[in-house]
Design an enzyme around this catalytic site. Structure first.
Site, PDB file in Angstrom:
ATOM      1  N   GLU A 213      23.687 -25.890 -22.715  1.00 21.17           N
ATOM      2  CA  GLU A 213      23.508 -26.584 -21.428  1.00 21.17           C
ATOM      3  C   GLU A 213      24.610 -27.629 -21.364  1.00 21.17           C
ATOM      4  O   GLU A 213      24.502 -28.707 -21.931  1.00 21.17           O
ATOM      5  CB  GLU A 213      22.114 -27.239 -21.389  1.00 21.17           C
ATOM      6  CG  GLU A 213      20.957 -26.260 -21.511  1.00 21.17           C
ATOM      7  CD  GLU A 213      20.690 -25.492 -20.215  1.00 21.17           C
ATOM      8  OE1 GLU A 213      21.124 -25.963 -19.143  1.00 21.17           O
ATOM      9  OE2 GLU A 213      20.069 -24.427 -20.273  1.00 21.17           O
ATOM     10  N   CYS A 247      24.155 -34.784 -15.499  1.00 13.10           N
ATOM     11  CA  CYS A 247      24.973 -33.569 -15.644  1.00 13.10           C
ATOM     12  C   CYS A 247      25.219 -32.884 -14.313  1.00 13.10           C
ATOM     13  O   CYS A 247      26.274 -32.300 -14.094  1.00 13.10           O
ATOM     14  CB  CYS A 247      24.314 -32.602 -16.606  1.00 13.10           C
ATOM     15  SG  CYS A 247      22.617 -32.182 -16.145  1.00 13.10           S
TER      16      CYS A 247
HETATM   17  P1  NAD Z   1      27.890 -34.926 -26.461  1.00 12.12           P
HETATM   18  O1  NAD Z   1      28.379 -33.528 -26.398  1.00 12.12           O
HETATM   19  O2  NAD Z   1      28.830 -35.981 -26.868  1.00 12.12           O
HETATM   20  O3  NAD Z   1      26.641 -35.055 -27.439  1.00 12.12           O
HETATM   21  C1  NAD Z   1      25.454 -34.286 -27.312  1.00 12.12           C
HETATM   22  C2  NAD Z   1      24.775 -34.142 -28.651  1.00 12.12           C
HETATM   23  O4  NAD Z   1      25.665 -33.465 -29.528  1.00 12.12           O
HETATM   24  C3  NAD Z   1      24.383 -35.438 -29.348  1.00 12.12           C
HETATM   25  O5  NAD Z   1      23.094 -35.321 -29.893  1.00 12.12           O
HETATM   26  C4  NAD Z   1      25.412 -35.559 -30.472  1.00 12.12           C
HETATM   27  O6  NAD Z   1      24.874 -36.180 -31.617  1.00 12.12           O
HETATM   28  C5  NAD Z   1      25.718 -34.121 -30.769  1.00 12.12           C
HETATM   29  N1  NAD Z   1      27.048 -33.908 -31.344  1.00 12.12           N
HETATM   30  C6  NAD Z   1      28.146 -34.678 -31.222  1.00 12.12           C
HETATM   31  N2  NAD Z   1      29.189 -34.118 -31.879  1.00 12.12           N
HETATM   32  C7  NAD Z   1      28.733 -32.976 -32.437  1.00 12.12           C
HETATM   33  C8  NAD Z   1      29.334 -31.953 -33.232  1.00 12.12           C
HETATM   34  N3  NAD Z   1      30.608 -31.997 -33.594  1.00 12.12           N
HETATM   35  N4  NAD Z   1      28.558 -30.906 -33.606  1.00 12.12           N
HETATM   36  C9  NAD Z   1      27.269 -30.823 -33.246  1.00 12.12           C
HETATM   37  N5  NAD Z   1      26.652 -31.757 -32.481  1.00 12.12           N
HETATM   38  C10 NAD Z   1      27.376 -32.822 -32.082  1.00 12.12           C
HETATM   39  O7  NAD Z   1      27.285 -35.206 -25.003  1.00 12.12           O
HETATM   40  P2  NAD Z   1      26.719 -36.560 -24.437  1.00 12.12           P
HETATM   41  O8  NAD Z   1      27.837 -37.519 -24.266  1.00 12.12           O
HETATM   42  O9  NAD Z   1      25.531 -36.973 -25.219  1.00 12.12           O
HETATM   43  O10 NAD Z   1      26.195 -36.073 -23.003  1.00 12.12           O
HETATM   44  C11 NAD Z   1      27.003 -35.972 -21.897  1.00 12.12           C
HETATM   45  C12 NAD Z   1      27.436 -34.556 -21.641  1.00 12.12           C
HETATM   46  O11 NAD Z   1      26.306 -33.700 -21.611  1.00 12.12           O
HETATM   47  C13 NAD Z   1      28.082 -34.376 -20.272  1.00 12.12           C
HETATM   48  O12 NAD Z   1      29.159 -33.488 -20.384  1.00 12.12           O
HETATM   49  C14 NAD Z   1      26.967 -33.775 -19.434  1.00 12.12           C
HETATM   50  O13 NAD Z   1      27.412 -33.050 -18.304  1.00 12.12           O
HETATM   51  C15 NAD Z   1      26.285 -32.916 -20.422  1.00 12.12           C
HETATM   52  N6  NAD Z   1      24.903 -32.694 -20.037  1.00 12.12           N
HETATM   53  C16 NAD Z   1      24.520 -31.439 -19.668  1.00 12.12           C
HETATM   54  C17 NAD Z   1      23.214 -31.226 -19.258  1.00 12.12           C
HETATM   55  C18 NAD Z   1      22.733 -29.862 -18.852  1.00 12.12           C
HETATM   56  O14 NAD Z   1      21.520 -29.686 -18.763  1.00 12.12           O
HETATM   57  N7  NAD Z   1      23.603 -28.897 -18.608  1.00 12.12           N
HETATM   58  C19 NAD Z   1      22.310 -32.278 -19.243  1.00 12.12           C
HETATM   59  C20 NAD Z   1      22.739 -33.532 -19.633  1.00 12.12           C
HETATM   60  C21 NAD Z   1      24.031 -33.729 -20.036  1.00 12.12           C
END
Ligand code: NAD
Length: 470
Positions: A213, A247
């Protein structure tokens, strides 16, 4: 938290699952009820923790975007999961008619959930609802950007679930990386496209199926036939919810050049009506971190340096806003493709406008870019609306509204291409977290014998007949 700790938890969940690989509806129902009750019982603490992690977020916003969404998700699951669990009898092809065919939904085993910070409770719990309804055990890794909420979620869930039922792993990026490398039976990742790519890579090593997602730039097309007052009210509300850290928030607008001035004024007016002040206003959400605050300022500065005009809502003291990490609605006009604001997902209350004088132009513009998570169209021309629905590709669409497709339990929620893979919510979640096993039950009498060797002329005749009836 080491890889060993996480592996041990995964193994204990798998062991527990193997001892009870098909939980009854009564057992699943009891888990869903407990989940709903324990979240409702701690509503105030969740609101407080989330507001603390953000710097500020209105209690009402958390109620609307987290508590009510979860409540609706659990109610829907309680109402329908028993039906979703049923075996589906399907037609059996004519030559094999003596037997029968059915689809048997089966839990997958242990599901991993990696969640982001922007709706930190909802985006961990909604996949949990689907996974528990489908009969799985679950491990959750919440975001390190919302430490209070993550700690509270762990504490609260541990009061109703044992570690081998639902486990919350707290930690930073290192823990997240390790978590994504575990051999889950399914992994759901909600977050950015870049990290999603890494998660998909880590999961591929175990052949763990993933639901991604992700994010991206969700466009809004405003048609000439749109009611401008209604359009700006809904866009301003959708964009400023959670200060744009959503998002499916509108990322940029495509509209006729001669309507941009009127739209901009109306948007500023709506923003100022919703939020007469921004600094110290309890209704307005802060930006999650200094890093994200600086990123948004950089996007504005880069756009301005490249010739954009910035129209800002309110007249709050800039230093005060910076201190509280609050960014007012900033409409960006005179945009150009080389501006970073036109290239990166914004994830904040900045809204650039691209002049677009025809639907063809708008569709071409969107079609050349990465497939978005959401697409919005405002207008009253049925033919154009149909064209947008059939010829554009995005995760989901709301027409004359922002984001509401996301809260419809009967709609799949997910992206497409760079905005995601797979979907969940409601029955779509149940199917995502189940193995929909295809089963053929042979009858005592079967024509199969006639297809067995030694092959003779009779076999050829049967093949001929089969070709005719197939
Ligand atoms: P992010 O990708 O930075 O982090 C998300 C999660 O991934 C966190 O729990 C983090 O600890 C983990 N993470 C970070 N680095 C990682 C790695 N190398 N390997 C595995 N896991 C890792 O995202 P964010 O800043 O928390 O959220 C914002 C982003 O999420 C935006 O791009 C937004 O559009 C997207 N988003 C999408 C949805 C959806 O339903 N499609 C919903 C909310 C947010």
């Amino acid at each position: 938290m080491t890889k060993n700790d996480l592996m041990n938890t995964l193994e204990s969940q798998r062991l527990a699952f193997n001892q009870n690989p098909y939980p009854s509806w009564a057992a699943r129902k009891s888990k869903l009820i407990k989940l709903g009750q324990v979240i409702a019982a701690h509503e105030k603490e969740f609101q407080k923790a989330i507001s603390h992690d953000f710097g500020n977020r209105a209690v009402q916003e958390t109620t609307l975007t987290e508590m009510l969404v979860i409540k609706a998700g659990i109610s829907h699951a309680l109402k329908h999961t028993k039906h979703w669990m049923r075996r589906r009898k399907v037609a059996t092809a004519l030559p094999y008619k003596m037997g029968s065919s059915q689809i048997v939904p089966q839990p997958l085993g242990v599901v991993g959930i990696i969640s982001p910070w922007n709706y930190p409770l909802q985006l961990a719990i909604m996949p949990l609802i689907g996974a528990l309804g489908a009969g799985n055990r679950v491990m959750i890794k919440p975001s390190e950007f919302t430490p209070e909420l993550s700690k509270l979620m762990k504490k609260v869930l541990a009061t109703v679930f044992t570690d081998d039922e639902v486990y919350v792993a707290i930690g930073g990026v290192d823990v997240a990386k390790t978590f994504s490398s575990l051999p889950f039976d399914h992994l759901v990742f909600t977050g950015s496209t870049d990290v999603g790519r890494m998660v998909a890579g880590a999961a591929a090593k175990n052949l763990t199926p993933v639901t991604l997602e992700l994010g991206g730039k969700s466009p809004v097309i405003i048609d000439d036939t749109a009611d401008m007052d209604l359009t700006t009210t809904r866009i301003a509300n959708g964009k400023l919810m959670n200060a744009g850290q959503t998002c499916v928030a509108p990322d940029y607008i495509l509209m006729a050049a001669d309507k941009i001035d009127g739209f901009t004024k109306s948007m500023i007016n709506k923003a100022e009506t919703f939020y007469p002040t921004i600094a110290a206003n309890p209704d307005y959400t802060s930006i999650i971190s200094d890093g994200h605050y600086a990123r948004l300022q950089d996007l504005l500065e880069d756009a301005e340096n490249k010739g954009a005009r910035i129209h800002t809502a309110g007249s709050d003291d800039k230093q005060q806003l910076a201190k509280e990490r609050r960014v007012p609605l900033s409409i960006v006009t005179n945009t150009a493709p080389d501006m970073r604001i036109m290239q990166e997902e914004i994830f904040g209350p900045l809204l650039p406008i691209v002049a677009s004088d025809s639907l063809e132009h708008a569709m071409d513009y969107i079609g050349e870019k990465a497939r978005p998570l959401a697409l919005y169209w405002f207008g009253n021309d049925r033919k154009k609306r149909e064209r947008v629905l059939t010829e554009s590709i995005s995760g989901g669409v709301s027409i004359n509204e922002i984001a509401w497709h996301l809260v419809q339990e009967n709609l799949p929620f997910g992206g497409v291409g760079p905005s995601g893979m797979g979907a969940y919510h409601g029955e779509h979640g149940f199917k995502t977290f189940s193995h929909m096993k295809g089963v053929f039950i042979q009858s005592r009498f079967s024509a199969g014998k006639m297809l067995m060797p030694p092959y003779t002329d009779k076999t050829s005749m049967i093949f001929k007949l089969m070709k005719k009836i197939m």
